[in-house]
Write a protein that holds these residues in place. Sequence first.
Motif, PDB file in Angstrom:
ATOM      1  N   THR A 218     -22.016 -31.415  55.104  1.00  0.00           N
ATOM      2  CA  THR A 218     -22.819 -30.788  54.050  1.00  0.00           C
ATOM      3  C   THR A 218     -23.032 -29.304  54.331  1.00  0.00           C
ATOM      4  N   GLY A 221     -20.191 -27.482  53.290  1.00  0.00           N
ATOM      5  CA  GLY A 221     -20.193 -27.406  51.831  1.00  0.00           C
ATOM      6  C   GLY A 221     -21.058 -26.267  51.320  1.00  0.00           C
ATOM      7  N   VAL A 242     -13.072 -32.478  46.074  1.00  0.00           N
ATOM      8  CA  VAL A 242     -13.598 -32.137  47.393  1.00  0.00           C
ATOM      9  C   VAL A 242     -13.342 -33.324  48.319  1.00  0.00           C
ATOM     10  N   LEU A 247     -19.307 -32.643  51.899  1.00  0.00           N
ATOM     11  CA  LEU A 247     -18.831 -31.302  51.542  1.00  0.00           C
ATOM     12  C   LEU A 247     -19.102 -31.026  50.069  1.00  0.00           C
ATOM     13  N   ILE A 251     -21.578 -28.063  48.173  1.00  0.00           N
ATOM     14  CA  ILE A 251     -21.043 -27.148  47.161  1.00  0.00           C
ATOM     15  C   ILE A 251     -21.860 -27.228  45.875  1.00  0.00           C
TER      16      ILE A 251
END
Length: 332
Positions: A218, A221, A242, A247, A251
């Motif tokens: 994460t 991300g 992704v 991740l 984002i």
Amino acid sequence: MQDVAAAAGVSLGTVSNVLNHPAKVSPATAQRVREAIAQLGFVRNDAARSLASGSNSSIGMVLADIENSLFIDMVHGAQEAARATGSKLLLANTACDMTLQDEYLDLFDESRVTGMLLAPMQDSTAGIARVRAHGRQIVLLNFAPKRGTCCAVLVNNEQVGYLAARHLIETGRTRLAFVAAHDDYQPVRDRRLGVRAAVEEAGGRVVLEEIAAAGLTTADGHLAGQGLARRALEELPDGLVVVTDELANGIIHELHTVAGVRVPEQVAVVGCENNRTAGSAAVPLTAVDMPGRMMGQEAMRLLMDEVEAGERHRHATVVLEPELVVRASAPN
């Protein structure tokens, strides 16, 4: 055990049966032996027992990353199947460290487990060969072994990438990006191939950008999302595949929550695992489901089949197909 036998007034063989084959002993006698065990504080020396028999009733399971719920699902499936055979599951997490992985394989080998399940991210041929040379059966999860090396249970990871990209294309996205890291990991490479195949199938109407993230977590991300957020809106992809859900969630947070880029209206996002965080993200994540629990169950079945078959065994690979789970980040 001799002390327990003396305290209970039974033979050494009766104590052994109570511990190993309780159905052979009358309930009254078994109760008397258990009371003697409790009174004396006796704990069976399983190491000595394993040394004498050459194995025990335990299965060693070595995972690449226990923080990823896909691997946790594998554990649940393997544990359910192990209990059905009267076996116990011993668990080790390598945090994607190959040196640590080898140490755990050796530890389980030295403990004389019945067999091992290994869910790696990188080629583990040398470690597999080492433990198999000592008579330990081993089954791989989510990683295709070299031909003839061992049994394996796989998800079709090319299909994972293909389904994710095709969904975005079918919903009208034409500027896709595949966000990934660690192309040395077999599942990552396979998902990339699947994404490319879907884009190629769409012809020239869809373009693909490949974005390298720092890692698969994460936090990685968030970094990738910050980089995307610095672009002008017209320069952003309108669809992201992704490679991991963690991740993807990072984002989405940076784009949707921080930068105000609307997900999915301006950028749709699809993850590739459907882990336990997928449905609870700020924008619930559309993802391709990896059937982890079934993988664990199938791996244990293959392992026990090999243990029972002995020299008659022939290695097999089970390939499970993934399924798309549609949520808010990339609706139909």
